[in-house]
Design a protein around this motif. Structure first.
Motif, mmCIF file in Angstrom:
data_model
loop_
_atom_site.group_PDB
_atom_site.id
_atom_site.type_symbol
_atom_site.label_atom_id
_atom_site.label_comp_id
_atom_site.label_asym_id
_atom_site.label_seq_id
_atom_site.Cartn_x
_atom_site.Cartn_y
_atom_site.Cartn_z
ATOM 1 N N GLN B 33 -46.089 82.158 -29.501
ATOM 2 C CA GLN B 33 -47.457 81.834 -29.141
ATOM 3 C C GLN B 33 -48.347 83.041 -29.391
ATOM 4 N N LEU B 90 -40.950 82.960 -27.204
ATOM 5 C CA LEU B 90 -40.326 82.196 -26.128
ATOM 6 C C LEU B 90 -38.817 82.252 -26.307
ATOM 7 N N PHE B 92 -34.952 81.459 -24.347
ATOM 8 C CA PHE B 92 -34.316 80.741 -23.254
ATOM 9 C C PHE B 92 -33.306 81.657 -22.574
ATOM 10 N N SER B 93 -33.380 81.692 -21.262
ATOM 11 C CA SER B 93 -32.480 82.531 -20.480
ATOM 12 C C SER B 93 -31.904 81.677 -19.358
ATOM 13 N N GLY B 95 -30.889 78.687 -19.410
ATOM 14 C CA GLY B 95 -31.378 77.319 -19.434
ATOM 15 C C GLY B 95 -32.873 77.191 -19.210
ATOM 16 N N TYR B 96 -33.553 78.294 -18.930
ATOM 17 C CA TYR B 96 -34.985 78.262 -18.702
ATOM 18 C C TYR B 96 -35.676 79.236 -19.635
ATOM 19 N N ASN B 97 -36.973 79.023 -19.816
ATOM 20 C CA ASN B 97 -37.675 79.814 -20.806
ATOM 21 C C ASN B 97 -38.481 80.930 -20.171
ATOM 22 N N LYS B 98 -38.716 81.978 -20.971
ATOM 23 C CA LYS B 98 -39.644 83.024 -20.565
ATOM 24 C C LYS B 98 -40.299 83.596 -21.812
ATOM 25 N N LEU B 99 -41.500 84.119 -21.651
ATOM 26 C CA LEU B 99 -42.247 84.711 -22.748
ATOM 27 C C LEU B 99 -42.030 86.221 -22.762
ATOM 28 N N PHE B 101 -43.683 89.436 -24.477
ATOM 29 C CA PHE B 101 -44.935 89.792 -25.138
ATOM 30 C C PHE B 101 -44.798 91.039 -26.002
#
Lengths: 113, 111
Positions: B33, B90, B92-93, B95-99, B101
């Motif tokens: 993004q 982006l 995945f960690s 099973g969940y995502n984090k950005l 920068f």
């Protein structure tokens, strides 16, 4: 309507105090986050919650304690504030899986004196 | 962990000029993004672009995932384009995502 709202926008406090920042999202997202932006503008994730459950904790000092009473709210409580905690704290939310539609709040500028 | 590098770190333009901002990332990512942080500190999502090219008015973005870079083009720049432009990948960690920068490109557009 503001999608992700944080309060307060500005917070000035003395070292050693305890303070809280509140965040609410009305997007129906499952996941909420706290990001910290330091004085050099660098943004880094602190915590992530999914449906009130802590899923990411990026080695943040335990003086920082997030709390999520429901999936639309994620608050950040900071104990024994230090000068180095001065920063802008951003709340964000996103759908759980895809991350599409990541939306940030307007930030809370915390100044510790 | 994954590294995200942006260039140039600072950019000064005269109104009306064009510019290209670059973002390199060190590993495969699920998405990328571009954000604009305006002088008031607000973070605005510009593009969600895992691959290919997208355009929105005077802004366009291209991501070449196989070569691990993305470009943000600003044409006919205006003073309101000033601020910091962030690329964020982006991942995945658990099973969940984090950005994650990049450090940002600080853009100043002068009249």
């Amino acid at each position: 309507d503001t999608a992700v709202s944080q309060t307060p926008k500005y917070l000035v406090t003395q070292m050693g105090n305890d303070k809280s920042i509140k965040c609410e999202q009305n997007l129906g997202h499952d996941t909420m986050y706290w990001y910290k932006q330091d004085s050099k503008k660098f943004l880094k994730i602190m915590f992530s919650y999914n449906n009130k459950e802590l899923i990411i904790n990026e080695t943040v000092p335990n003086r920082f304690s997030p709390k999520s009473p429901d999936k639309a709210h994620l608050n950040l409580h900071i104990n024994s504030l230090e000068l180095g905690d001065s920063a802008v704290y951003f709340c964000a939310s996103s759908p759980k899986k895809t991350g599409y539609g990541y939306t940030f709040g307007s930030g809370t500028r915390l100044t510790v004196v | 962990g994954i590294q995200v590098e942006q260039s140039p770190p600072d950019l000064i333009l005269q109104e009306g000029a064009n510019s290209t901002l670059r973002c390199n990332f060190s590993d495969s990512v699920n998405n990328l993004q571009w954000f604009h942080q305006n002088p008031w500190g607000q973070l605005i999502n510009l593009f969600y672009i895992p691959s290919g090219t997208k355009q929105n008015g005077r802004l366009s973005a291209t991501t070449v995932a196989t070569e691990r870079y993305s470009l943000l083009y600003i044409s006919s720049s205006q003073t309101t384009d000033s601020g910091v432009y962030f690329c964020a990948v982006l991942v995945f960690s658990g099973g969940y995502n984090k950005l994650i920068f990049g450090a940002g490109t600080r853009l100043a557009v002068h009249p």
